[in-house]
Enzyme design. Structure first.
Site, PDB file in Angstrom:
ATOM      1  N   HIS A 140       0.845  -1.194   0.000  1.00 35.39           N
ATOM      2  CA  HIS A 140       0.000   0.000   0.000  1.00 35.39           C
ATOM      3  C   HIS A 140       0.878   1.240   0.000  1.00 35.39           C
ATOM      4  CE1 HIS A 140       0.941  -0.482   4.246  1.00 35.39           C
ATOM      5  NE2 HIS A 140       0.378   0.671   4.553  1.00 35.39           N
ATOM      6  N   HIS A 158       1.437   3.896   1.904  1.00 36.49           N
ATOM      7  CA  HIS A 158       1.886   4.660   3.071  1.00 36.49           C
ATOM      8  C   HIS A 158       3.410   4.759   2.982  1.00 36.49           C
ATOM      9  CE1 HIS A 158      -1.637   4.203   6.167  1.00 36.49           C
ATOM     10  NE2 HIS A 158      -1.549   5.446   5.741  1.00 36.49           N
ATOM     11  N   ASP A 180       5.839   4.404   4.994  1.00 38.14           N
ATOM     12  CA  ASP A 180       6.726   3.377   5.556  1.00 38.14           C
ATOM     13  C   ASP A 180       6.787   2.130   4.661  1.00 38.14           C
ATOM     14  OD1 ASP A 180       4.053   3.152   6.470  1.00 38.14           O
ATOM     15  OD2 ASP A 180       4.619   1.786   8.075  1.00 38.14           O
ATOM     16  N   HIS A 181       6.070   2.174   3.535  1.00 39.35           N
ATOM     17  CA  HIS A 181       6.085   1.046   2.595  1.00 39.35           C
ATOM     18  C   HIS A 181       6.562   1.443   1.201  1.00 39.35           C
ATOM     19  CE1 HIS A 181       3.927  -1.642   5.423  1.00 39.35           C
ATOM     20  NE2 HIS A 181       3.646  -0.452   5.937  1.00 39.35           N
ATOM     21  N   HIS A 195      -7.196  -1.856   5.764  1.00 43.89           N
ATOM     22  CA  HIS A 195      -6.315  -0.854   6.380  1.00 43.89           C
ATOM     23  C   HIS A 195      -7.032   0.488   6.422  1.00 43.89           C
ATOM     24  CE1 HIS A 195      -2.660   0.586   7.989  1.00 43.89           C
ATOM     25  NE2 HIS A 195      -2.119   1.077   6.900  1.00 43.89           N
ATOM     26  N   ASP A 231      -0.260  -3.842   5.795  1.00 50.58           N
ATOM     27  CA  ASP A 231      -0.903  -3.307   7.001  1.00 50.58           C
ATOM     28  C   ASP A 231      -2.397  -3.592   6.955  1.00 50.58           C
ATOM     29  OD1 ASP A 231       1.593  -2.312   7.414  1.00 50.58           O
ATOM     30  OD2 ASP A 231       0.979  -0.217   7.624  1.00 50.58           O
ATOM     31  N   HIS A 237       6.571  -5.674  11.194  1.00 50.36           N
ATOM     32  CA  HIS A 237       5.904  -4.370  11.235  1.00 50.36           C
ATOM     33  C   HIS A 237       5.428  -4.108  12.668  1.00 50.36           C
ATOM     34  CE1 HIS A 237       3.003  -1.161  10.299  1.00 50.36           C
ATOM     35  NE2 HIS A 237       3.640  -0.999   9.158  1.00 50.36           N
TER      36      HIS A 237
HETATM   37 ZN   LIG Z   1       2.969   0.450   7.803  1.00 51.11          ZN
HETATM   38 ZN   LIG Z   2      -0.041   1.545   6.513  1.00 55.57          ZN
END
Ligand SMILES: [Zn+2]
Ligand SMILES: [Zn+2]
Length: 304
Positions: free
Chosen positions: A91, A93, A95-96, A180, A202, A270
């Site tokens: 996805h 976000h 952090d990905h 998510h 996530d 995670h």
């Molecule tokens: Zn994440």
């Molecule tokens: Zn996320």
């Protein structure tokens, strides 16, 4: 391949005897999983890198998520970036995907000549185009001065929906839309010649993910520890804890997910929050209450 090994047994006499033993030969695996990073959330810390995974099947690398630093982690795991072919984003976000543009430009700078297939939810195509535009100056000067090929034609973006995503070289990838909250997140299942792997991305507990993961050998799943969330302080995001609670999976919920899916091994990754003061037992306790299979608390660069 499995089989019996023969072990040299030295008896009382001078001669050694070859006798069948009960030592089970460990089969040589065709799949290798490396947890490149295991923390959740976009904020860097000293203890864990943001969550991403590398699956290598018969020598071919498959990268799941591209957070900041993923290119360096792949090199540490022994991957030649010029061999990047298959990249899956769960996805969008940060952090990905914060390392996505960097990974592409650095793979290109490492000698990428073949096409990279990039899978993930919309607006992945727009994000990749923007990353290529952000690197246009470097691409232009290196093409002129070093004779490199153009990068854009080497990157093929697949904005996916639930179902089959890819099948090649004996590896079949399917995905399911997990839950998510407001951000579409695809969980991926890789069926390889010797093992099956599922990566949650996530999600809060998701029936679609449970169906996707049914009977899998390895489930790498995100997790949070609610009792430790009070330690997260972010003055710019007064609703961050509420967001975390609504869009992620607690240790206890995760135990139920793994049991419902009937997976063999559950890998916690995670981790939210990724404080070093949280012990493995604290992560395991809730999940163990509901899942009796093997549970592993993920660590950066752990190989399975
Ligand atoms: Zn994440
Ligand atoms: Zn996320």
């Amino acid at each position: 391949m499995t089989g019996w090994t023969r072990r040299r047994v030295l008896g009382a006499g001078a001669a050694g005897l070859l006798v069948p033993s009960l030592v089970h030969a460990r089969p040589r695996r065709r799949s290798r999983l490396v947890l490149l990073g295991t923390k959740g959330g976009p904020t860097p810390n000293r203890f864990r890198a943001p969550a991403s995974n590398l699956l290598v099947v018969d020598g071919e690398p498959y990268v799941i998520d591209a957070p900041d630093g993923v290119a360096s982690r792949l090199v540490q795991a022994g991957i030649d970036l010029a061999r990047l072919r298959n990249l899956f984003v769960t996805h969008n976000h940060s952090d990905h995907n914060a390392g996505l543009g960097a990974l592409l430009i650095l793979a290109w700078g490492s000698g990428l000549q073949d096409q990279v297939d990039l899978y993930g939810p919309a607006p992945l195509r727009r994000l990749v185009a923007a990353q290529l535009a952000a690197n246009a100056y470097d691409i232009q000067v290196r093409r002129a001065e070093e004779g490199r090929p153009p990068l854009a034609p080497l990157v093929r973006v697949h904005e996916i929906s639930a179902g089959p995503a890819m099948a090649r070289n004996g590896v079949r990838v399917r995905c399911a839309l997990a839950d998510h909250l407001t951000v579409p997140n695809y969980a991926y299942r890789f069926d390889t010649p010797d093992r099956s792997f599922v990566f949650s991305g996530d999600t809060r507990p998701s029936e679609a993910l449970i169906a996707l993961a049914r009977g899998a050998d390895v489930l790498v799943h995100e997790v949070m520890l609610p009792s430790a969330l009070g330690g997260i302080v972010d003055r710019n995001a007064p609703r961050v804890i509420d967001h975390i609670l609504r869009s992620h999976t607690t240790t206890e919920e995760l135990g139920r997910v793994a049991a419902a899916a009937g997976v063999r091994t559950l890998v916690l990754s995670h981790l939210v929050p990724a404080f070093p003061s949280i012990t493995d037992d604290m992560w395991l306790e809730g999940a163990r209450r509901h899942f009796s299979g093997e549970i592993i608390v993920g660590r950066d660069m752990m190989e399975l």
